[in-house]
Write a protein that holds these residues in place. Structure first.
Motif, PDB file in Angstrom:
ATOM      1  N   GLY A 141       0.961  -1.194   0.166  1.00  0.00           N
ATOM      2  CA  GLY A 141       0.058  -0.033   0.052  1.00  0.00           C
ATOM      3  C   GLY A 141       0.985   1.256   0.127  1.00  0.00           C
ATOM      4  N   GLU A 142       2.303   1.051  -0.084  1.00  0.00           N
ATOM      5  CA  GLU A 142       2.939   2.454  -0.170  1.00  0.00           C
ATOM      6  C   GLU A 142       3.079   2.942  -1.536  1.00  0.00           C
ATOM      7  N   VAL A 143       3.006   4.322  -1.287  1.00  0.00           N
ATOM      8  CA  VAL A 143       3.192   4.953  -2.850  1.00  0.00           C
ATOM      9  C   VAL A 143       4.469   5.419  -3.042  1.00  0.00           C
ATOM     10  N   ARG A 144       5.045   5.069  -4.135  1.00  0.00           N
ATOM     11  CA  ARG A 144       6.308   5.272  -4.675  1.00  0.00           C
ATOM     12  C   ARG A 144       6.429   5.997  -5.772  1.00  0.00           C
ATOM     13  N   VAL A 145       7.356   6.977  -5.911  1.00  0.00           N
ATOM     14  CA  VAL A 145       7.390   7.829  -6.936  1.00  0.00           C
ATOM     15  C   VAL A 145       8.710   7.426  -7.915  1.00  0.00           C
ATOM     16  N   LEU A 146       8.591   6.892  -9.070  1.00  0.00           N
ATOM     17  CA  LEU A 146      10.047   6.617 -10.003  1.00  0.00           C
ATOM     18  C   LEU A 146      10.012   7.919 -10.750  1.00  0.00           C
ATOM     19  N   GLY A 147      11.099   8.633 -10.812  1.00  0.00           N
ATOM     20  CA  GLY A 147      11.398   9.709 -11.408  1.00  0.00           C
ATOM     21  C   GLY A 147      12.304   9.155 -12.723  1.00  0.00           C
ATOM     22  N   PRO A 148      12.632  10.111 -13.623  1.00  0.00           N
ATOM     23  CA  PRO A 148      13.524   9.731 -14.805  1.00  0.00           C
ATOM     24  C   PRO A 148      15.076   9.259 -14.647  1.00  0.00           C
ATOM     25  N   ASP A 149      15.229   9.293 -13.362  1.00  0.00           N
ATOM     26  CA  ASP A 149      16.785   8.834 -12.890  1.00  0.00           C
ATOM     27  C   ASP A 149      16.577   7.609 -12.042  1.00  0.00           C
ATOM     28  N   ASP A 150      15.477   7.250 -11.741  1.00  0.00           N
ATOM     29  CA  ASP A 150      15.402   6.034 -10.975  1.00  0.00           C
ATOM     30  C   ASP A 150      15.830   4.790 -11.640  1.00  0.00           C
ATOM     31  N   PRO A 151      16.742   4.140 -11.364  1.00  0.00           N
ATOM     32  CA  PRO A 151      17.102   2.910 -12.047  1.00  0.00           C
ATOM     33  C   PRO A 151      16.026   1.849 -12.231  1.00  0.00           C
ATOM     34  N   GLU A 152      15.269   2.024 -11.407  1.00  0.00           N
ATOM     35  CA  GLU A 152      14.056   1.003 -11.231  1.00  0.00           C
ATOM     36  C   GLU A 152      12.820   1.363 -12.481  1.00  0.00           C
ATOM     37  N   LEU A 153      12.961   2.629 -12.792  1.00  0.00           N
ATOM     38  CA  LEU A 153      12.061   2.861 -14.092  1.00  0.00           C
ATOM     39  C   LEU A 153      12.053   2.047 -15.153  1.00  0.00           C
ATOM     40  N   ALA A 154      13.081   1.680 -15.671  1.00  0.00           N
ATOM     41  CA  ALA A 154      13.414   1.054 -16.920  1.00  0.00           C
ATOM     42  C   ALA A 154      12.748  -0.330 -16.581  1.00  0.00           C
ATOM     43  N   ALA A 155      12.825  -0.884 -15.258  1.00  0.00           N
ATOM     44  CA  ALA A 155      12.329  -2.249 -15.035  1.00  0.00           C
ATOM     45  C   ALA A 155      10.708  -2.200 -14.652  1.00  0.00           C
TER      46      ALA A 155
END
Ligand SMILES: Cc1cc2nc3c(=O)[nH]c(=O)nc-3n(C[C@H](O)[C@H](O)[C@H](O)COP(=O)(O)OP(=O)(O)OC[C@H]3O[C@@H](n4cnc5c(N)ncnc54)[C@H](O)[C@@H]3O)c2cc1C
Length: 420
Positions: A141-155
């Motif tokens: 239930g946690e809200v995470r924000v993945l920005g353009p430089d977050d290594p998890e974005l591409a995943a």
């Protein structure tokens, strides 16, 4: 009694429920935190059980999230349930544009990018590749924000719903532009294959429509960016003739459902999709499949499919050949390099279609063909593993395991492909 929830095409009846329509991100977070099993659904344009869950189904179509354009960063942030047609209309009104559109504008943004949905264009990557940020509600239930430089974005962008409920998506945008669309008929196959690269590069977006029979490709749709200057090279289509009036790619369907043709310039979002938002796209009662092969294998793969026309064509409404620029998203069908999409709109004859899928996959296996995640497929292809097709497969699986160890977002589809 309420009607059963199905995919858009009626090809799958959802087993999960209840179906809920949260209006805020907080409500989504509370729902996920309290759920044993839950999954986001989009506009339900996938053809199988990809969006299903043994538990709650969360539709984001009533989420009250404003659309925010950042002119300096050249991005737009939008609620997950917004349909591309609505986003595109608002962007154009504000002087902005996306780089591509799928064949239809009816699909919701988060579901679309979750499956690497694409249009066509040698220089145009799929819609997922221009995602610059995600807001995701994770398994606790946690809200995470993945920005353009977050290594998890591409995943996470092509996430197949496995990593959480996406509530906001940020896209790269560019200044608005006009497109002129023209259709040519009966392009001889020897010209189409002999000059494949030149033809696919002869407009901003090119699609070839074929039923794999005969000596000619039935229709060539070319979408030219007006700001690119010329309307493109007609000589490259030697032997074809311009359509005299509007056409529909599926034989027998009314061209009124299609976007303006005849070379009339108009806003990008009224030309790049094949179908208009206010009409039923494609045929309606249908199934679809698509495989994406590396650009270098395109002609050989097309020739292999032509060799299957006896088995394929009787079940087909139409096939479409498109080009997609490569990207670096872990589970994108264009990961690692440019691809050509070989698409099939099938008649709704499920058992017969499912019988021919492994035949096609065997024919395409030598070409590293990746099936479209949202359409029907049998597996990774004869003698192939998912790891063969996706270099980051094991990393993606490990990330899903780490983010969702209890399988809150897991479903039969993910288990079948081995991602859970
Ligand atoms: C007529 C027709 C034409 C099509 N044309 C094209 C085309 O031109 N190009 C192409 O590539 N594909 C095309 N498709 C396929 C379609 O684009 C994909 O199936 C796409 O995923 C549909 O988006 P959706 O919102 O309906 O997703 P759904 O089918 O609802 O869901 C797909 C996946 O996304 C997940 N998901 C949805 N919303 C969220 C969220 N908020 N957070 C996390 N996960 C989420 C679901 O759980 C599921 O795993 C077409 C399909 C149809 C029916």
């Amino acid at each position: 009694m309420t009607d059963a929830l199905t995919t858009w095409a009626g090809s799958h009846t959802f087993r999960g429920g209840p179906l809920v329509h949260p209006t805020s991100v907080t409500e989504v977070a509370e729902l996920v935190a309290g759920a044993q099993h839950v999954r986001a659904i989009g506009s339900r344009h996938s053809f199988h059980d990809l969006a299903d869950s043994p538990g709650t189904l969360v539709a984001l179509d009533r989420l009250e999230v404003p659309t925010v354009v950042d002119p300096d960063a050249r991005t737009v942030t939008v609620g997950a349930g917004v349909r591309y047609g609505e986003l595109a209309r608002d962007l154009h009104a504000a002087g902005w544009a996306l780089h591509t559109m799928a064949s239809l504008p009816h699909i919701a943004v988060a579901g679309t990018v979750a499956t690497a949905t694409h249009g066509s264009g040698d220089a145009s990557p799929n819609l997922s590749a221009v995602v610059r940020g995600l807001e995701v509600v994770g398994a606790g239930g946690e809200v995470r924000v993945l920005g353009p430089d977050d290594p998890e974005l591409a995943a996470s962008v092509v996430g197949l719903g496995a990593l959480g409920v996406v509530t906001r998506v940020t896209f790269a945008i560019q200044p608005t532009y006009d497109v002129a669309q023209e259709v040519w008929l009966d392009l001889p196959w020897d010209v189409a294959l002999g000059r494949f690269d030149a033809i696919m590069g002869s407009a901003y977006s090119v699609s070839l429509f074929t039923d794999w029979t005969g000596d000619a490709v039935g229709q060539v749709w070319r979408k030219h960016r007006v700001d690119a200057g010329t309307l493109g090279d007609d000589a490259v289509l030697a032997g074809a003739r311009p359509a005299e009036g509007p056409v529909h790619p599926v034989p027998g369907q009314d061209p009124a459902a299609c976007t303006q043709q005849g070379g009339v310039p108009g806003p990008w979002h009224e030309r790049l999709p094949h179908f208009r938002l206010e009409f039923t796209p494609s045929a309606g009662a249908e199934l679809q499949s698509e495989w994406l092969v590396p650009r270098a294998h395109a002609v050989a793969a097309i020739e292999a499919l032509r060799g299957l026309s006896d088995q394929v064509s009787p079940l087909l409404m139409i096939s479409e050949i498109r080009s997609i620029a490569g990207d670096d998203l872990w589970l994108s069908t264009a990961h690692g390099g440019d691809r050509v999409g070989l698409h099939f709109t099938w008649q709704p004859r499920r058992a017969e279609v499912e019988a021919v899928l492994p035949v096609i996959e065997a024919a395409l296996a030598p070409f590293d063909a990746r099936p479209h995640w949202g359409k029907l497929f049998a597996g990774p292809g004869a003698g192939r593993t998912w790891q063969d097709l996706y270099p980051r497969w094991d990393d993606a699986r490990a990330l899903i395991e780490r983010c969702d160890p209890a399988g809150v977002f897991a479903n039969d589809y993910l288990r079948r492909v081995g991602l859970h």
